[in-house]
Design a protein around this motif. Structure first.
Motif, PDB file in Angstrom:
ATOM      1  N   LEU A  60      18.467  18.645  -2.515  1.00  0.00           N
ATOM      2  CA  LEU A  60      18.015  17.618  -3.443  1.00  0.00           C
ATOM      3  C   LEU A  60      17.423  18.189  -4.726  1.00  0.00           C
ATOM      4  O   LEU A  60      17.694  17.671  -5.810  1.00  0.00           O
ATOM      5  CB  LEU A  60      16.994  16.704  -2.753  1.00  0.00           C
ATOM      6  CG  LEU A  60      17.559  15.785  -1.667  1.00  0.00           C
ATOM      7  CD1 LEU A  60      16.440  15.045  -0.952  1.00  0.00           C
ATOM      8  CD2 LEU A  60      18.548  14.788  -2.262  1.00  0.00           C
ATOM      9  N   ASP A  61      16.574  19.217  -4.619  1.00  0.00           N
ATOM     10  CA  ASP A  61      15.965  19.714  -5.858  1.00  0.00           C
ATOM     11  C   ASP A  61      15.843  21.232  -5.936  1.00  0.00           C
ATOM     12  O   ASP A  61      15.130  21.757  -6.786  1.00  0.00           O
ATOM     13  CB  ASP A  61      14.588  19.069  -6.074  1.00  0.00           C
ATOM     14  CG  ASP A  61      13.635  19.298  -4.921  1.00  0.00           C
ATOM     15  OD1 ASP A  61      13.894  20.193  -4.103  1.00  0.00           O
ATOM     16  OD2 ASP A  61      12.633  18.577  -4.830  1.00  0.00           O
ATOM     17  N   GLY A  62      16.529  21.951  -5.048  1.00  0.00           N
ATOM     18  CA  GLY A  62      16.597  23.405  -5.188  1.00  0.00           C
ATOM     19  C   GLY A  62      15.397  24.174  -4.681  1.00  0.00           C
ATOM     20  O   GLY A  62      15.362  25.396  -4.801  1.00  0.00           O
ATOM     21  N   VAL A  84       4.269  17.410   5.320  1.00  0.00           N
ATOM     22  CA  VAL A  84       4.615  16.374   4.352  1.00  0.00           C
ATOM     23  C   VAL A  84       5.300  17.014   3.158  1.00  0.00           C
ATOM     24  O   VAL A  84       4.756  17.939   2.543  1.00  0.00           O
ATOM     25  CB  VAL A  84       3.360  15.610   3.878  1.00  0.00           C
ATOM     26  CG1 VAL A  84       3.744  14.452   2.967  1.00  0.00           C
ATOM     27  CG2 VAL A  84       2.555  15.110   5.066  1.00  0.00           C
ATOM     28  N   VAL A  85       6.496  16.531   2.806  1.00  0.00           N
ATOM     29  CA  VAL A  85       7.241  17.027   1.654  1.00  0.00           C
ATOM     30  C   VAL A  85       7.716  15.829   0.840  1.00  0.00           C
ATOM     31  O   VAL A  85       8.194  14.843   1.408  1.00  0.00           O
ATOM     32  CB  VAL A  85       8.464  17.866   2.069  1.00  0.00           C
ATOM     33  CG1 VAL A  85       9.054  18.578   0.865  1.00  0.00           C
ATOM     34  CG2 VAL A  85       8.088  18.869   3.145  1.00  0.00           C
ATOM     35  N   THR A  86       7.597  15.907  -0.473  1.00  0.00           N
ATOM     36  CA  THR A  86       8.024  14.834  -1.360  1.00  0.00           C
ATOM     37  C   THR A  86       9.076  15.347  -2.325  1.00  0.00           C
ATOM     38  O   THR A  86       8.941  16.443  -2.876  1.00  0.00           O
ATOM     39  CB  THR A  86       6.832  14.264  -2.155  1.00  0.00           C
ATOM     40  OG1 THR A  86       5.848  13.781  -1.242  1.00  0.00           O
ATOM     41  CG2 THR A  86       7.263  13.111  -3.043  1.00  0.00           C
ATOM     42  N   CYS A  87      10.140  14.558  -2.530  1.00  0.00           N
ATOM     43  CA  CYS A  87      11.204  14.931  -3.455  1.00  0.00           C
ATOM     44  C   CYS A  87      11.849  13.656  -3.996  1.00  0.00           C
ATOM     45  O   CYS A  87      11.382  12.551  -3.743  1.00  0.00           O
ATOM     46  CB  CYS A  87      12.234  15.826  -2.763  1.00  0.00           C
ATOM     47  SG  CYS A  87      13.005  15.043  -1.333  1.00  0.00           S
ATOM     48  N   ASP A  92      17.184   8.619  -7.694  1.00  0.00           N
ATOM     49  CA  ASP A  92      15.875   8.736  -8.325  1.00  0.00           C
ATOM     50  C   ASP A  92      14.788   7.953  -7.601  1.00  0.00           C
ATOM     51  O   ASP A  92      13.832   7.484  -8.205  1.00  0.00           O
ATOM     52  CB  ASP A  92      15.939   8.300  -9.798  1.00  0.00           C
ATOM     53  CG  ASP A  92      14.769   8.878 -10.607  1.00  0.00           C
ATOM     54  OD1 ASP A  92      14.384  10.023 -10.326  1.00  0.00           O
ATOM     55  OD2 ASP A  92      14.254   8.179 -11.486  1.00  0.00           O
ATOM     56  N   ARG A  93      14.905   7.812  -6.293  1.00  0.00           N
ATOM     57  CA  ARG A  93      13.839   7.203  -5.501  1.00  0.00           C
ATOM     58  C   ARG A  93      12.957   8.306  -4.925  1.00  0.00           C
ATOM     59  O   ARG A  93      13.452   9.372  -4.523  1.00  0.00           O
ATOM     60  CB  ARG A  93      14.419   6.352  -4.372  1.00  0.00           C
ATOM     61  CG  ARG A  93      15.333   5.254  -4.849  1.00  0.00           C
ATOM     62  CD  ARG A  93      15.914   4.451  -3.708  1.00  0.00           C
ATOM     63  NE  ARG A  93      14.936   3.568  -3.081  1.00  0.00           N
ATOM     64  CZ  ARG A  93      15.238   2.707  -2.115  1.00  0.00           C
ATOM     65  NH1 ARG A  93      16.479   2.643  -1.644  1.00  0.00           N
ATOM     66  NH2 ARG A  93      14.318   1.931  -1.614  1.00  0.00           N
ATOM     67  N   THR A  94      11.660   8.071  -4.887  1.00  0.00           N
ATOM     68  CA  THR A  94      10.728   9.046  -4.328  1.00  0.00           C
ATOM     69  C   THR A  94      10.853   9.036  -2.809  1.00  0.00           C
ATOM     70  O   THR A  94      10.659   8.005  -2.168  1.00  0.00           O
ATOM     71  CB  THR A  94       9.288   8.714  -4.723  1.00  0.00           C
ATOM     72  OG1 THR A  94       9.183   8.716  -6.156  1.00  0.00           O
ATOM     73  CG2 THR A  94       8.318   9.736  -4.148  1.00  0.00           C
ATOM     74  N   VAL A 267       1.465  11.723  -7.013  1.00  0.00           N
ATOM     75  CA  VAL A 267       2.665  11.366  -6.267  1.00  0.00           C
ATOM     76  C   VAL A 267       3.457  12.651  -6.083  1.00  0.00           C
ATOM     77  O   VAL A 267       4.084  13.140  -7.016  1.00  0.00           O
ATOM     78  CB  VAL A 267       3.511  10.311  -7.002  1.00  0.00           C
ATOM     79  CG1 VAL A 267       4.749   9.963  -6.178  1.00  0.00           C
ATOM     80  CG2 VAL A 267       2.692   9.063  -7.270  1.00  0.00           C
ATOM     81  N   GLY A 268       3.413  13.212  -4.867  1.00  0.00           N
ATOM     82  CA  GLY A 268       4.005  14.531  -4.654  1.00  0.00           C
ATOM     83  C   GLY A 268       3.227  15.565  -5.439  1.00  0.00           C
ATOM     84  O   GLY A 268       1.998  15.664  -5.356  1.00  0.00           O
TER      85      GLY A 268
END
Length: 406
Positions: A60-62, A84-87, A92-94, A267-268
């Motif tokens: 998703l984001d490398g 917990v991981v956020t991407c 483009d949804r969190t 947020v993340g």
């Protein structure tokens, strides 16, 4: 819950995809445009949950994420805590991912994450022999825990599809879930090399659907899963379950009643000092001028104006319960678990049932008395603050809904 530790990004990662692998059952084609998603990744130990999550984040984001980085996890070679991981998803949804332990000895760590998630992701291996071990052991227990915690949508990620027949395993698990009244989708993936993860993410987004607005007309509620102090700031990791909140507003924590001012929201890895959060957002809220020593996991964050009017901190309640494996009688001691809250309670009265008792696999009503006041709502008013589990030791004894606060 703890945040995962990140290593140096690796943008050169290029996963492979098997275009001929499709999901067994795609959910209704609802328009997917916006809104945060929180997923809980669970399953039997050594079926590839953590590897799948790490590969998904790379795709998703490398970023290269190290999840099992604690000393206890490295010594035991298994996940012992919730990471917990956020991407961001391709639309483009969190996306907030909760990676949970699979070992039976850490099953209680799974429950708070189940209450937080919008979609459950059950990871199961289709490699010969591994599915049979899982289905006869902790795998089925994980699924039942997800159902009893109120997870209504589950995506079955059948892992190691490159070395086994994933369709047979996926169909069997989906049929089991549909009999339990859960909307289910099965998708064959390979967490090691990234096969078909795009289809998995698409299934997750479609199951979550689209959130309607920011809940402006409802009072703000956010469940607190962890608390930390940084100087004069109190940092609370929260899941917004109702209403909205803007930076600069005055908030209170129930049941303690301590107040403070929202200074910043994370947020993340992103922070903003002006903005609004709404239902479904998984955020860290930094508050100043608050006594952080009186804030605990399981408390509820509300607007200060709501604290005296419609926030209910109670010790007694009437609940509708569905008993699972233990007869409930007057005086039965249990543990009530809801979100990150865990509090001892006792059955004060059995209002329904044969001879004033509720036998296993029956439904009825009872009065519960809690050891200390906690913030509750009736299930009709707020589902996230009105559904709970009753534990007998480490086993789920009953599923309950708050009917009335006394």
């Amino acid at each position: 819950l703890r945040n995962a530790r990140y290593a140096v990004p690796n943008p050169s990662f290029t996963p492979t995809y098997a275009d001929n692998i499709k999901a067994i059952t795609l959910p209704p084609a609802n328009p997917v445009t916006s809104g945060p998603i929180t997923i809980c990744v669970s399953g039997h130990i050594d079926h590839g949950k953590t590897t799948l999550v790490q590969t998904m984040i790379k795709m998703l984001d490398g970023r290269k994420v190290v999840l099992d980085s604690g000393l206890a996890e490295q010594s035991r070679s298994c996940t012992t805590d919730v990471a917990v991981v956020t991407c961001k998803t391709p639309s483009d949804r969190t996306l907030t991912i909760l990676d949970t332990p699979g070992h039976e000895g850490y099953s209680l760590q799974l429950l708070p994450a189940l209450f937080e998630c919008d979609v459950g992701v059950f990871v199961v291996s289709c490699k010969r022999g591994e599915f049979e071990d899982c289905w006869g052991g902790a795998g089925r227990t994980h699924l039942l825990s997800m159902i009893r915690a109120g997870v209504a949508r589950i995506v079955v990620a059948v892992n190691k599809c490159d070395v086994g027949e994933w369709e047979v395993v996926g169909r069997r698990v989906v049929e089991f879930l549909e009999k339990e009244g859960v909307q289910a989708t099965a998708c064959g993936v390979s967490g090691l090399n990234g096969d078909n993860l795009q289809n998995l993410i698409k299934s997750i987004e479609q199951n979550c659907g689209v959130r309607k607005g920011k809940g402006n007309k409802k009072s703000f509620r956010a469940t607190i899963s962890s608390v930390s102090l940084t100087g004069r700031r109190v940092n609370m990791q929260c899941k917004v379950v109702r209403g909205n909140l803007t930076v600069g507003e005055t908030v209170s924590v129930a049941p303690a009643g301590v107040c403070g001012t929202v200074k910043e929201v994370h947020v993340g890895d992103e922070a903003f000092s002006a903005g609004t959060v709404g239902p479904g957002d998984n955020v860290t809220i930094s508050v100043v001028n608050m006594d952080g020593e009186r804030v605990f996991s399981g408390d509820v964050l509300v607007r200060s104006g709501d604290l005296r009017t419609n926030v209910f901190s109670r010790r007694r309640l009437v609940a509708k319960v569905e008993v699972k494996g233990k007869t409930l009688i007057k005086g039965t001691e249990l543990t009530l678990v809801m979100n990150a809250l865990s509090v001892s309670c006792v059955v004060a009265h059995v209002l329904d049932g044969d001879k004033r008792m509720l036998r296993s696999e029956t439904r009825g009503r009872c009065t519960l008395v809690l050891k200390r006041p906690v913030c509750l709502e009736t299930y009709e008013a707020c589902k996230k603050l009105g559904r709970f589990l009753l534990l007998d030791g480490a086993r789920i004894a009953a599923v309950g809904l708050v009917e009335e606060l006394l």
